[in-house]
Write a protein that holds these residues in place. Sequence first.
Motif, short mmCIF file in Angstrom:
data_model
loop_
_atom_site.label_atom_id
_atom_site.label_comp_id
_atom_site.label_asym_id
_atom_site.label_seq_id
_atom_site.Cartn_x
_atom_site.Cartn_y
_atom_site.Cartn_z
N GLU A 111 0.92 -1.15 -0.27
CA GLU A 111 0.10 0.14 -0.13
C GLU A 111 0.80 1.26 0.02
O GLU A 111 0.53 2.15 -0.74
CB GLU A 111 -0.71 -0.05 1.14
CG GLU A 111 -1.83 1.06 1.44
CD GLU A 111 -2.69 1.40 2.42
OE1 GLU A 111 -3.47 2.09 2.65
OE2 GLU A 111 -2.51 0.58 3.31
N GLN A 112 2.00 1.26 0.77
CA GLN A 112 2.85 2.37 0.95
C GLN A 112 3.44 2.44 -0.64
O GLN A 112 3.76 3.67 -0.90
CB GLN A 112 3.84 2.15 1.94
CG GLN A 112 3.54 2.40 3.37
CD GLN A 112 4.26 1.95 4.49
OE1 GLN A 112 5.12 0.95 4.33
NE2 GLN A 112 4.34 2.47 5.64
N GLU A 113 4.05 1.45 -0.99
CA GLU A 113 4.65 1.53 -2.33
C GLU A 113 3.92 2.17 -3.39
O GLU A 113 4.26 2.93 -4.27
CB GLU A 113 5.35 0.06 -2.82
CG GLU A 113 6.34 -0.52 -1.91
CD GLU A 113 6.71 -1.54 -2.59
OE1 GLU A 113 6.26 -2.11 -3.34
OE2 GLU A 113 7.98 -2.02 -2.21
N SER A 114 2.54 1.78 -3.30
CA SER A 114 1.38 2.32 -4.37
C SER A 114 1.36 3.90 -4.34
O SER A 114 1.04 4.40 -5.05
CB SER A 114 0.11 1.45 -4.19
OG SER A 114 -0.45 1.90 -3.13
N LYS A 115 1.66 4.28 -3.04
CA LYS A 115 1.38 6.02 -2.92
C LYS A 115 2.78 6.57 -3.41
O LYS A 115 2.61 7.95 -3.41
CB LYS A 115 1.14 6.05 -1.48
CG LYS A 115 0.03 5.46 -0.89
CD LYS A 115 -0.46 5.91 0.57
CE LYS A 115 -1.77 5.31 0.99
NZ LYS A 115 -1.95 5.48 2.38
N LEU A 116 4.03 6.04 -3.62
CA LEU A 116 5.39 6.68 -3.88
C LEU A 116 5.12 7.77 -5.05
O LEU A 116 5.62 8.63 -4.65
CB LEU A 116 6.25 5.74 -4.05
CG LEU A 116 6.80 5.16 -2.69
CD1 LEU A 116 8.09 4.23 -3.15
CD2 LEU A 116 7.46 6.20 -1.89
N GLU A 117 4.42 7.06 -6.11
CA GLU A 117 4.42 7.90 -7.27
C GLU A 117 3.87 9.28 -7.04
O GLU A 117 4.34 10.22 -7.38
CB GLU A 117 3.92 7.39 -8.36
CG GLU A 117 3.69 7.96 -9.78
CD GLU A 117 5.06 8.19 -10.32
OE1 GLU A 117 5.63 9.22 -10.62
OE2 GLU A 117 5.90 7.16 -10.81
#
Length: 300
Positions: A8-14
């Motif tokens: 979930e955190q990775e999906s927010k990085l962009e």
Amino acid sequence: MKPILTPEQESKLEALTENYSDHEIAQMFGVKAPTIRARRIKLGISSYTQKTGQMKDKSTGQSRRRGTHTQFNSDSLKVNYFSEIDLPEKAYWIGMLATDGCVSENSRIQLSLDYKDHATVYAFAKALGAVHFLKERTVINSGSLAASKQSHRSVLRITSQQMALDLMREGITPRKTKTIQISPCASKYPQAYLRGYLDGDGGVYKTNFIFCSGSELCIDQVRALINSHTGHLLYKKSQTSKDTGRNVWVLQGVRSNQPILDWLYKDLEGIPFMERKYSVFLRYWLERTSSYWKDRKSSN
């Protein structure tokens, strides 16, 4: 074990990197900044700095231009200086950067000359509002064939995404040595561009003058440009650089080609010039009554 990010955190990085630095995102997620950087790179996501050309102050969170140390430094740098090449002096600096300058992938622009030509680097820094970035350095030239591996340099190094993109449009690209072509502004300001080129990677001597390049295409274009404006076709040759051992292309002018130098130095107003090379032109080319010419006449 190093902390890792959740899916979930990775999906927010962009989305987060549009407005926040790695340091700020790390604080949000309760991890270290290197963790954010490593995952971002692995996922192919550009950083806040790469996207905006700005960087965040860790203590205040305020944005400032990358490569600057204070807000004052950031504001004084004229990042749009090369956005429009509307003055001959800008074409001169592009000619200089095409030979002795560089632009890197991370938007760093550098001009480094031997310290005896410090006045030229200072003039460039002043034009950009970047005098505070000037450095004096001793550089180790590991690949040099010269007797001394050290050189005393005057260095201007700044970072600006906008300026880097503007210079790339003029052909000043990363790792340009073998691929560079003549800049578009050369057609508008040929004298200024070629004077910068000569001062950067050329020479004016007692009986000849040269233009050099690691790119055969560029040297052919320079040759054609000079010919179109002066009617003179300079002798072209390939030779090994005495400093690096690499192959370079050279255009050589002799006494019969003096109209080329006369044309390049015809109008100094508004166009920079390297004093060291100009003084040689004055003494050995323009002022035929110099001691050099007297000595030659008396020996004949």
